[in-house]
Design a protein around this motif. Structure first.
Motif, short mmCIF file in Angstrom:
data_model
loop_
_atom_site.label_atom_id
_atom_site.label_comp_id
_atom_site.label_asym_id
_atom_site.label_seq_id
_atom_site.Cartn_x
_atom_site.Cartn_y
_atom_site.Cartn_z
N VAL A 131 -14.69 -2.59 0.89
CA VAL A 131 -13.86 -3.56 0.16
C VAL A 131 -13.66 -4.83 0.97
O VAL A 131 -13.80 -5.95 0.46
CB VAL A 131 -12.50 -2.93 -0.21
CG1 VAL A 131 -11.58 -3.98 -0.81
CG2 VAL A 131 -12.69 -1.78 -1.18
N SER A 132 -13.33 -4.67 2.26
CA SER A 132 -13.05 -5.84 3.11
C SER A 132 -14.30 -6.39 3.77
O SER A 132 -14.24 -7.42 4.44
CB SER A 132 -12.04 -5.47 4.19
OG SER A 132 -10.82 -5.05 3.63
N LYS A 133 -15.44 -5.71 3.61
CA LYS A 133 -16.70 -6.10 4.26
C LYS A 133 -16.47 -6.31 5.76
O LYS A 133 -16.79 -7.36 6.33
CB LYS A 133 -17.25 -7.38 3.63
CG LYS A 133 -17.99 -7.17 2.31
CD LYS A 133 -19.31 -6.45 2.50
CE LYS A 133 -20.19 -6.48 1.26
NZ LYS A 133 -19.64 -5.70 0.15
N ILE A 154 -3.39 3.04 12.55
CA ILE A 154 -4.04 1.80 12.95
C ILE A 154 -3.15 0.66 12.50
O ILE A 154 -2.79 0.56 11.32
CB ILE A 154 -5.44 1.68 12.33
CG1 ILE A 154 -6.34 2.82 12.81
CG2 ILE A 154 -6.06 0.33 12.69
CD1 ILE A 154 -7.68 2.88 12.12
N ASP A 155 -2.77 -0.18 13.44
CA ASP A 155 -1.86 -1.29 13.16
C ASP A 155 -2.65 -2.47 12.61
O ASP A 155 -3.47 -3.07 13.32
CB ASP A 155 -1.14 -1.68 14.45
CG ASP A 155 -0.04 -2.71 14.24
OD1 ASP A 155 -0.01 -3.34 13.16
OD2 ASP A 155 0.79 -2.89 15.14
N LEU A 156 -2.42 -2.81 11.35
CA LEU A 156 -3.16 -3.91 10.73
C LEU A 156 -2.76 -5.27 11.30
O LEU A 156 -3.50 -6.25 11.15
CB LEU A 156 -2.97 -3.88 9.22
CG LEU A 156 -3.58 -2.66 8.51
CD1 LEU A 156 -3.39 -2.76 7.01
CD2 LEU A 156 -5.06 -2.51 8.84
N LYS A 196 -6.86 -10.37 5.23
CA LYS A 196 -5.74 -10.59 4.32
C LYS A 196 -5.36 -9.33 3.53
O LYS A 196 -4.23 -9.21 3.08
CB LYS A 196 -6.05 -11.72 3.34
CG LYS A 196 -6.26 -13.07 3.99
CD LYS A 196 -6.60 -14.13 2.95
CE LYS A 196 -6.82 -15.49 3.61
NZ LYS A 196 -7.18 -16.54 2.60
N ASN A 197 -6.30 -8.44 3.34
CA ASN A 197 -6.07 -7.32 2.42
C ASN A 197 -5.88 -6.01 3.15
O ASN A 197 -5.92 -5.94 4.38
CB ASN A 197 -7.26 -7.20 1.46
CG ASN A 197 -7.53 -8.48 0.71
OD1 ASN A 197 -6.62 -9.10 0.19
ND2 ASN A 197 -8.79 -8.89 0.69
#
Length: 292
Positions: free
Chosen positions: A230-232, A194-196, A207-208
């Motif tokens: 973590v990223s919600k 998966i490409d962030l 951002k994370n």
């Protein structure tokens, strides 16, 4: 005296305005995927034994019984919707168990180190199973929390939460395992990414690292729904893992999302781990075809 009264009145008014603002629902700023409203959950609080609920699953997509695990005990839990009383079957010793998936009348459970535990679904009604199969070293050494078993393709998908290969690549790597029901065997058949940068494009506030905590396939669209505690975030990709959408999750609804599943009516379920102040829960979002 009048001056003191006026000051007190002003303070009362300001406090009232502040309270009204604070109590006003902020959920209008949150988006939802088509067919669902992530601001309107049907919440089912878990018993204390499932405070740290992680993965959830259904057998043949039937929502009459919810199967779940929690990340400390080697037990498969089962219960009816909105009935706190649970029963469980022990499949292993204490450990960090993260996700569960069921297909071909077989249960698969993922440990955070990538090990898989499997056993016949018929064992789920017992107090303990003596036929549990543990499979190791099918995926590289790393941290994993997301598992999906696809009955249509006889494949299992495991997604990294924290893998060394992704450290500098701005990607999230996943692995595909082929399952042979006749021999009850698994082999690694490839990987995907998966490409962030695609995620950043559809959700500029990202951002994370994604740090995926659960995944499921939408049976109607074949899209992948990936949740990150973590990223919600709820991230949606197409069947080729191209990022299509990302939805920020309200912390007032999603305390710590750790599991995700669909039932045969396309209703969406997400489990949340609890804490000192909040019960663990499973929240249900009814599928509405007209919803946009």
């Amino acid at each position: 005296m009048k001056r003191i009264y006026s000051k007190c009145l002003c303070i009362v008014i300001l406090l009232a305005l502040f309270g009204a603002y604070a109590c006003k629902s902020p959920l209008g700023k949150y988006t939802s995927p088509k067919g669902y409203d992530l601001t309107k959950p049907d919440k089912f609080n878990m018993p204390s034994s499932l405070l740290e609920i992680s993965g959830i699953a259904f057998h043949d997509s039937n929502s009459d019984t919810i199967y779940s695990i929690q990340d400390e005990e080697g037990k498969l839990f089962r219960q009816k919707w909105d009935v706190k009383e649970q029963k469980n079957m022990r499949f292993g010793s204490r450990g960090d168990y993260e996700d569960v998936s069921i297909f071909h009348d077989r249960v698969f459970i993922l440990k955070s180190n990538g090990a898989l535990y499997s056993f016949p679904f018929s064992e789920a009604v017992k107090e303990k199973s003596d036929v549990v199969k543990e499979t190791k070293h099918l995926v590289p050494k790393a941290e994993y929390e997301s598992l999906y078993a696809d009955a249509a393709t006889n494949k299992l998908y495991i997604l990294c939460k924290n893998c060394p290969i992704d450290k500098k690549a701005k990607t999230v790597t996943g692995y595909i395992l082929d399952y042979n029901p006749s021999t009850d065997s698994l082999v690694n058949s490839g990987s995907f990414k998966i490409d962030l940068k695609q995620l950043k494009a559809v959700y500029p506030k990202f951002k994370n690292d994604l740090r995926a905590s659960a995944m499921a396939k939408n049976p109607k669209t074949n899209e992948w729904y990936i949740v990150s505690s973590v990223s919600k975030l709820l991230v949606i990709t197409d069947d080729k893992w191209n990022v299509k959408e990302a939805h920020h999750l309200s912390s007032s609804i999603f305390n710590q999302p750790e599991g995700i599943a669909f039932d045969k009516d396309l209703n969406l379920y997400i489990s949340n781990e609890g804490d000192e102040l909040t019960d663990g829960n499973i929240i249900k979002f009814k599928y509405t075809p007209s919803s946009k």
